[in-house]
Design an enzyme around this catalytic site. Sequence first.
Site, mmCIF file in Angstrom:
data_model
loop_
_atom_site.group_PDB
_atom_site.id
_atom_site.type_symbol
_atom_site.label_atom_id
_atom_site.label_comp_id
_atom_site.label_asym_id
_atom_site.label_seq_id
_atom_site.Cartn_x
_atom_site.Cartn_y
_atom_site.Cartn_z
ATOM 1 N N ASP A 87 193.983 -69.335 87.351
ATOM 2 C CA ASP A 87 192.802 -70.229 87.941
ATOM 3 C C ASP A 87 192.901 -71.548 88.804
ATOM 4 O O ASP A 87 192.359 -72.759 89.166
ATOM 5 C CB ASP A 87 191.559 -70.614 87.212
ATOM 6 C CG ASP A 87 190.301 -69.842 87.615
ATOM 7 O OD1 ASP A 87 190.145 -68.671 88.612
ATOM 8 O OD2 ASP A 87 189.810 -69.086 86.922
ATOM 9 N N ARG A 98 190.455 -71.741 80.503
ATOM 10 C CA ARG A 98 190.338 -72.997 81.906
ATOM 11 C C ARG A 98 191.209 -74.068 81.007
ATOM 12 O O ARG A 98 191.502 -75.321 81.352
ATOM 13 C CB ARG A 98 189.388 -73.011 82.946
ATOM 14 C CG ARG A 98 189.632 -71.828 83.517
ATOM 15 C CD ARG A 98 189.403 -72.502 84.824
ATOM 16 N NE ARG A 98 189.499 -72.859 85.718
ATOM 17 C CZ ARG A 98 189.695 -73.601 86.909
ATOM 18 N NH1 ARG A 98 188.272 -74.163 87.133
ATOM 19 N NH2 ARG A 98 190.358 -74.663 87.828
ATOM 20 N N ARG A 128 178.127 -75.373 84.838
ATOM 21 C CA ARG A 128 179.468 -75.604 84.744
ATOM 22 C C ARG A 128 179.178 -77.840 83.967
ATOM 23 O O ARG A 128 179.269 -77.425 82.403
ATOM 24 C CB ARG A 128 180.460 -75.909 85.503
ATOM 25 C CG ARG A 128 180.483 -74.747 86.034
ATOM 26 C CD ARG A 128 181.652 -73.307 84.721
ATOM 27 N NE ARG A 128 181.179 -72.362 85.368
ATOM 28 C CZ ARG A 128 182.966 -71.627 85.846
ATOM 29 N NH1 ARG A 128 183.539 -72.780 86.245
ATOM 30 N NH2 ARG A 128 182.461 -70.734 86.142
ATOM 31 N N HIS A 188 179.311 -74.170 90.544
ATOM 32 C CA HIS A 188 179.272 -75.258 91.185
ATOM 33 C C HIS A 188 178.596 -76.103 92.093
ATOM 34 O O HIS A 188 178.614 -75.609 93.192
ATOM 35 C CB HIS A 188 181.165 -75.391 91.460
ATOM 36 C CG HIS A 188 182.290 -75.203 89.445
ATOM 37 N ND1 HIS A 188 182.968 -74.820 90.131
ATOM 38 C CD2 HIS A 188 182.105 -75.952 89.478
ATOM 39 C CE1 HIS A 188 183.809 -74.685 89.064
ATOM 40 N NE2 HIS A 188 183.324 -75.292 88.272
ATOM 41 N N CYS A 220 187.274 -76.211 96.510
ATOM 42 C CA CYS A 220 188.046 -75.520 95.336
ATOM 43 C C CYS A 220 189.579 -75.883 95.069
ATOM 44 O O CYS A 220 190.160 -75.995 94.010
ATOM 45 C CB CYS A 220 187.323 -74.056 94.756
ATOM 46 S SG CYS A 220 186.264 -73.497 94.387
HETATM 47 N N1 ARG Z 1 187.550 -69.097 89.193
HETATM 48 C C1 ARG Z 1 187.469 -70.425 88.517
HETATM 49 C C2 ARG Z 1 185.960 -70.682 87.810
HETATM 50 O O1 ARG Z 1 185.420 -69.475 87.969
HETATM 51 C C3 ARG Z 1 186.814 -71.034 90.113
HETATM 52 C C4 ARG Z 1 186.950 -72.660 90.578
HETATM 53 C C5 ARG Z 1 186.730 -73.095 91.824
HETATM 54 N N2 ARG Z 1 186.354 -73.893 91.813
HETATM 55 C C6 ARG Z 1 185.131 -74.717 92.309
HETATM 56 N N3 ARG Z 1 185.774 -76.458 92.367
HETATM 57 N N4 ARG Z 1 184.805 -74.558 92.472
HETATM 58 O O2 ARG Z 1 186.623 -71.679 87.241
#
Ligand code: ARG
Length: 285
Positions: free
Chosen positions: A80, A105, A151, A180, A277
């Site tokens: 990612d 991550r 998140r 997000h 993203c």
């Molecule tokens: N697969 C990543 C996650 O779930 C995607 C992140 C996308 N980034 C963003 N800025 N929305 O963290």
Amino acid sequence: MTDTAALAVTPVQQRTTTRRSYVMCPPEHFAVEYAINPWMDPDEPVDTSVAMQQWLELRRTYQRLGHSVQVRPAHPGLPDMVFAANTGVVIGGRALGARFRAPERAAEAEHFRRWFTECGHREIVMPSRVNEAEGDFAWTGGLLLAGSGFRTEPAAHAEAQEALGVPVVSLQLVDSRFYHLDTALFVLEQGAQPQIAYYPEAFSAGSRRVLERLYPDAVIADEADASCLGLNGVSDGRNVVLPLEATGLAAHLRARGYEPVLLDVSELRKSGGGPKCCTMELHSF
Ligand code: ARG
């Protein structure tokens, strides 16, 4: 506001771009190996070379529009990492790093911190609370809009205010597809008269009222715009980079004098990502 009224107030010629400074990371090791948002399905095949073509086109687009793009290296085992927006918030020379919710991550945060300091930037503050950086923080030029719900922790909002010295407005996300802030809202115009586009249904009732008060003339996206991750846009004040499928949103923007630039990001969307993203902006005041 009707589009005709908006057009009368701000004709096409009045939209101006300002040169932006972006940071990107190539999808060399891009894959969907785990599922940490509803868009990700590890059983669905992902073509890394297609993701790379889409990413290269995004980078070329920024360069063609006159923006600077710094590319930082990707690392194996971090599929990612292409989503550079998640690793830092940089405003006026102050920088706040990231702390990821998902252990998969976590290592990305330190890679960014190291790269950023090696580039000669002043020391970066690392957050103590879960903070997914520009994924959940959007700078309007005067306010830092901050999302939580899936998140970034609400306590990270206060931490961001202290670290960056800018006023933070907390917003609550309520639909897990829009995990997000940058999947539900983006800044069209920074500065004295900021403007945003957003999908109201992604926010709690109170947060919607906050957005209505702050941005009564905002561009309101609908379900079709949102469900292709159309709100994951990048605007330079005139040109607005959007996923190809966000045609309704593009029409609204065109009527307001913006120039939509539609790109195919279908492979990156398999991970829940889009243009924004993949793009961290180094903001100046
Ligand atoms: N697969 C990543 C996650 O779930 C995607 C992140 C996308 N980034 C963003 N800025 N929305 O963290």
